[in-house]
Scaffold this active site. Structure first.
Site, PDB file in Angstrom:
ATOM      1  N   TYR A  26      -9.724  10.205 -86.995  1.00  0.00           N
ATOM      2  CA  TYR A  26     -11.309  10.429 -86.817  1.00  0.00           C
ATOM      3  C   TYR A  26     -11.720  11.152 -87.589  1.00  0.00           C
ATOM      4  O   TYR A  26     -12.901  10.986 -88.568  1.00  0.00           O
ATOM      5  CB  TYR A  26     -11.654  10.706 -85.409  1.00  0.00           C
ATOM      6  CG  TYR A  26     -11.666   9.682 -84.602  1.00  0.00           C
ATOM      7  CD1 TYR A  26     -12.521   8.430 -84.689  1.00  0.00           C
ATOM      8  CD2 TYR A  26     -10.746   9.447 -83.665  1.00  0.00           C
ATOM      9  CE1 TYR A  26     -12.756   7.355 -83.989  1.00  0.00           C
ATOM     10  CE2 TYR A  26     -10.735   8.179 -82.631  1.00  0.00           C
ATOM     11  CZ  TYR A  26     -11.736   7.233 -83.008  1.00  0.00           C
ATOM     12  OH  TYR A  26     -11.607   6.002 -82.149  1.00  0.00           O
TER      13      TYR A  26
ATOM     14  N   GLU B 276      11.868  -0.931 -70.598  1.00  0.00           N
ATOM     15  CA  GLU B 276      10.965  -1.493 -71.750  1.00  0.00           C
ATOM     16  C   GLU B 276       9.601  -1.318 -71.151  1.00  0.00           C
ATOM     17  O   GLU B 276       8.747  -0.865 -71.635  1.00  0.00           O
ATOM     18  CB  GLU B 276      11.197  -2.970 -71.950  1.00  0.00           C
ATOM     19  CG  GLU B 276      10.316  -3.500 -72.860  1.00  0.00           C
ATOM     20  CD  GLU B 276      10.329  -4.865 -73.349  1.00  0.00           C
ATOM     21  OE1 GLU B 276      11.511  -5.588 -73.058  1.00  0.00           O
ATOM     22  OE2 GLU B 276       9.527  -5.506 -73.994  1.00  0.00           O
TER      23      GLU B 276
ATOM     24  N   ASP C 185      13.325  -7.208 -71.768  1.00  0.00           N
ATOM     25  CA  ASP C 185      13.138  -8.532 -71.436  1.00  0.00           C
ATOM     26  C   ASP C 185      14.323  -9.174 -72.354  1.00  0.00           C
ATOM     27  O   ASP C 185      14.706  -8.710 -73.533  1.00  0.00           O
ATOM     28  CB  ASP C 185      11.834  -9.042 -72.006  1.00  0.00           C
ATOM     29  CG  ASP C 185      10.526  -8.871 -71.101  1.00  0.00           C
ATOM     30  OD1 ASP C 185      10.913  -8.312 -69.972  1.00  0.00           O
ATOM     31  OD2 ASP C 185       9.619  -8.732 -71.751  1.00  0.00           O
TER      32      ASP C 185
END
Lengths: 383, 473
Positions: free
Chosen positions: A124, A217, A270
């Site tokens: 920013y 995860e 996964d």
């Protein structure tokens, strides 16, 4: 093209060409910036003036090497000594060249004030000051890494904090300097947030009676395991980075692994190439931040999901691999860092063309996850 | 009007010869042209006299002059030139009639009785002729020709044109063409120096239409950027060598220019001089202009507008307040010479290129290629950051080192000064890099390391899906 893999017979010396980013105090980092300014001015105002190119350590795959530990069981990826050139007079790199100086200017001011900012704050600030040069967070992050590769000091040394996404819960007491110890088993299901302040992490005192460190995860799975207080049955500490791990979470895990070297670190991801890639980031580090990530590589083990868990999962929970999965798989397979049984798993994913999520285990009930982990640990089924 | 076209051509040829005679004389000379139209006759007859005080003429120059008596079925003149001429050493003024319509050489020239000079020492020539028709069509080409001739700033020749209509003094106009007095090079200045000064004047005085510099366009000469290039061709195999001189003037006009009557529309006029005389731009020069790699100078040539050798270059994406003026001058190293060989295309190209490079070298950040201009657009931001780094430091030693490296003496120097200095310096280097031939462009030194390691080009795009990406949170 054949990549240099570092798999030579001279394993002891395979990392002699390792490039790294130093961890510096603010005044030391400032001194490096000052040297770069002076060098630029000297060459610019010399009798044969030129605009110095920036030589950045190449953060491409082609410049990555692998160190396979012999005396330790930790392998890691590191960046070797090839450079890329960022030049003002090259149309392709001109803007990136200016970005590097803009980021250095801001870092210099941050270091002067001995403050720390997050990359988001930096974005920013740069967006306000120089909108023509910075239009996205990615550009800021890349420029920060360019500065790291130029000055060879870590991002944290530049006064930039990793805004960490990491959470920790379970049988761990953390005591920051001058504060009371926090019991990570009593932080509720959302766990304790890992700070992005690496210095603070480094000075935090850790105590545990856990026997395992388990990395999860996904945030949802972490939440389930912590809410069910699985760490009461399995003496462990749960950590999640909510996907690809940021540097602070890796730093934290590495700190734990050196403080408690006997605790095995098990990873639950996964069953898909991205899951394995996340595991590998903990295990070997990463190329993008290769100048510092190699330090935090930990010898993690893959507990699940794996091919032999597929029989626990209903057929309809297996979904086809996405193109992105195949891309990651291809990239992982060509990296030459994977051990044999990881390659077999990955090949199985590619062969079947399927992927499975940890949530698929919920078909056996919400509390099945704890039992699944316990069984795996008891049977020693982690690789 | 059109039926008079051969006459202006003949007049310009005669004036050219007269001008050369003046130029070659070492003394101050005058070239006067008189157009005298009688008002009593219908159709009117215009008597023309071209008189010069240059070296006497040798009659050879009339050998190849041709001008038909009739044009498009109308009688335009009687075909007769009367020539009076004398050289400095001659005792008399010779007088000839030359019939341009006669193709048999010995019938062409008829000698008339000479006049004795009675010991007076002078030289000069007067050619006179009479043509049918109004003189109106003759005035403009002559003025245009004179306006161009004075670009060469041949200082020993003064040109004037007298236009008379009838006997009344009120119907007389005199035009005098003199070199601008405010910045005149001395007599010994080289041809190139004079061409430079002349072309500057030409621009400042709106193609020499004005007697003084146009105040609307220019407050002073500093608005002009001038570059010049010279290429010589050696004498070779009986071929007389020559010199190609090119001057380019670029004017950054003022905003107030729009109030000025003359608008250049960003077009570039090309003046061509062949052996000290204005001449149509030859085809080879046109090809050379087309073949210049203008993009190297940040210019995009859109069109070449050629009207019988009167050439304008048109540019794309060109600011209308900037005007480019080009003058090319080719002359033989020996003069007069019977040879009339012009410059080759490579000589022309080289000359133009030299002038452009010279202009670029003299004016930092000017005429940069579009690539470099883009790079230069980043420089102010870069300079601001570097100055920011210097001045935000609390380390006085570091600040002092930086300032002394840049050659500033005191600590009291302002940030803006340093920033501007750095900016100028970087732009200079960008310009210098551009002028270096490609093969000489050594890699810039690295900031920290001396690039001995293998280097590859920076790729800005991270390859998607390459290995596993690091988290860039």
């Amino acid at each position: 093209m054949e990549e240099s893999s570092g798999l030579s017979s001279m394993k002891f010396f395979s990392d002699q060409h390792l490039s790294y980013a130093d961890i510096l105090l603010p005044h030391e980092a400032r001194a490096r910036i000052e040297v770069s300014v002076l060098n630029l001015l000297r060459i610019l105002n010399s009798p044969d003036p030129a605009i110095s190119d920036l030589s950045l350590i190449n953060r491409k795959r082609s410049n990555s090497c692998i160190n396979k530990g012999i005396l330790t069981d930790v392998s890691y990826i590191f960046l070797s000594t090839s450079f890329t050139k960022s030049s003002l007079t090259n149309a392709k790199t001109a803007k990136a060249f200016v970005r590097v100086w803009k980021v250095m200017e801001i870092c210099f001011q941050i270091l002067l004030q001995e403050k720390r900012v997050t990359q988001r704050e930096l974005f920013y600030k740069l967006l306000c000051d120089s909108p023509d040069y910075f239009s996205s967070q990615i550009e800021v992050n890349r420029s920060v890494q360019d500065v790291v590769a130029l000055l060879r000091c870590s991002r944290y040394s530049l006064g930039i904090m990793a805004s960490s996404r990491g959470l920790v819960a379970g049988r761990l007491f953390l005591q920051e300097p001058g504060k009371e110890a926090v019991d990570c088993s009593a932080c509720g299901s959302s766990g304790f947030a890992i700070t992005g302040d690496l210095n603070l992490l480094d000075n935090t005192i850790m105590r545990t009676d856990a026997r395992y460190i388990i990395i999860v995860e996904k945030h949802a799975i972490f939440h389930r395991l912590v809410e069910d207080r699985v760490f009461n049955h399995i003496p462990c500490v749960f950590i999640t980075a909510k996907g690809y791990p940021d540097i602070a979470t890796r730093f934290f895990l590495h700190r734990m692994s050196t403080t408690f070297p006997d605790l095995p670190i098990l990873v639950l991801v996964d069953w898909n190439p991205a899951g394995l890639a996340i595991l590998c980031t903990f295990k070997f580090g990463s190329i993008g931040m290769g100048l510092e990530a190699y330090r935090y590589a930990c010898n993690v083990k893959w507990i699940g999901l794996r091919g032999d868990d597929l029989n626990l999962i209903p057929e309809e929970s297996l979904v086809p691999l996405k193109p992105k999965d195949s891309q990651i798989a291809k990239s992982l397979l060509s990296s030459k860092i994977l051990q044999e049984n990881y390659i077999e798993e990955l090949s199985l994913m590619v062969q079947t063309g399927k992927r499975a999520e940890i949530e698929a285990l919920y078909c056996h009930g919400y509390n099945y996850l704890g039992k699944y982990i316990a069984t795996k640990i008891v049977q020693g089924k982690y690789i | 009007m059109e039926n008079n076209a051969p006459v202006p051509k003949l007049l310009l040829q005669l004036i050219s010869s007269a001008f050369q005679r003046c130029r070659l004389a070492e003394d101050l000379c005058r070239l006067s042209v008189l157009l005298d139209q009688s008002t009593e006759r219908d159709p009117p007859i215009t008597c023309i006299s071209i008189a010069d005080t240059g070296i006497g003429c040798n009659l050879e120059e009339f050998q190849n002059l041709r001008c038909p008596r009739e044009f498009n079925g109308a009688k335009i003149w009687d075909g007769l030139l009367s020539v009076k001429t004398t050289c400095f050493t001659d005792d008399e003024v010779y007088y000839y009639h030359i019939n341009l319509d006669e193709y048999i050489a010995n019938k062409r020239l008829k000698r008339q009785p000479s006049q004795a000079k009675n010991g007076a020492k002078f030289s000069g020539t007067e050619v006179s002729l009479s043509v049918f028709g109004s003189m109106d069509v003759l005035v403009a080409p002559i003025i245009g020709f004179f306006q161009k001739i004075i670009v060469l700033q041949i200082l020993n020749v003064t040109l004037d044109l007298m236009v008379k209509q009838g006997t009344s003094p009120g119907n007389q106009t005199q035009y005098v063409f003199a070199v601008n007095a405010d910045k005149t090079p001395c007599f010994t200045a080289s041809n190139l120096e004079r061409l430079k000064s002349g072309l500057e004047d030409y621009v400042l005085r709106h193609a020499n239409c004005l007697d003084t510099m146009c105040d609307y366009c220019f407050s002073d000469r500093e608005h002009l950027k001038v570059g010049s290039g010279t290429v010589c061709q050696e004498d070779k195999h009986k071929r007389v060598g020559g010199t190609m001189e090119v001057v380019i003037v670029i004017s950054d006009l003022l905003e107030s220019t729009q109030h000025c009557s003359r608008s250049c529309n960003g077009k570039t006029e090309v003046l061509y001089f062949d052996n000290f005389l204005p001449s149509p731009v030859p085809h080879l020069a046109l090809s050379a202009l087309k073949k210049i790699d203008w993009k190297k100078y940040g210019l995009i040539l859109a069109n070449v507008n050629d009207q019988d050798g009167h050439v304008f270059l048109e540019w794309d994406n060109f600011p209308s307040y900037v005007q480019i003026q080009i003058a090319l001058h080719w002359y033989h190293n020996q003069y007069p010479t019977r040879q009339k060989n012009g410059p080759g295309i490579s000589l022309l190209k080289k000359g133009i290129k030299n002038a452009l490079d010279n202009l670029k070298a003299k004016h930092e950040g000017f005429l940069l290629s579009s690539h470099s201009r883009k790079i230069c657009s980043y420089v102010p931001d870069l300079a601001r950051s570097i100055a920011g780094l210097i001045f935000s430091s609390t380390d006085l030693d570091f600040q002092g080192d930086c300032l002394s490296v840049l050659g500033f003496q005191t600590q009291e120097v302002e940030r803006d000064t340093v920033e501007n200095y750095i900016q100028r310096k970087i732009v200079t280097v960008i310009g210098m890099n551009e002028r270096k031939p490609q093969k000489d462009q050594e890699a810039a030194p690295f900031l920290f390391f001396d690039g001995e390691s293998e280097t590859s080009f920076f790729e800005d795009e991270e390859v998607e899906g390459e290995y596993y990406s690091s988290s860039l949170e």
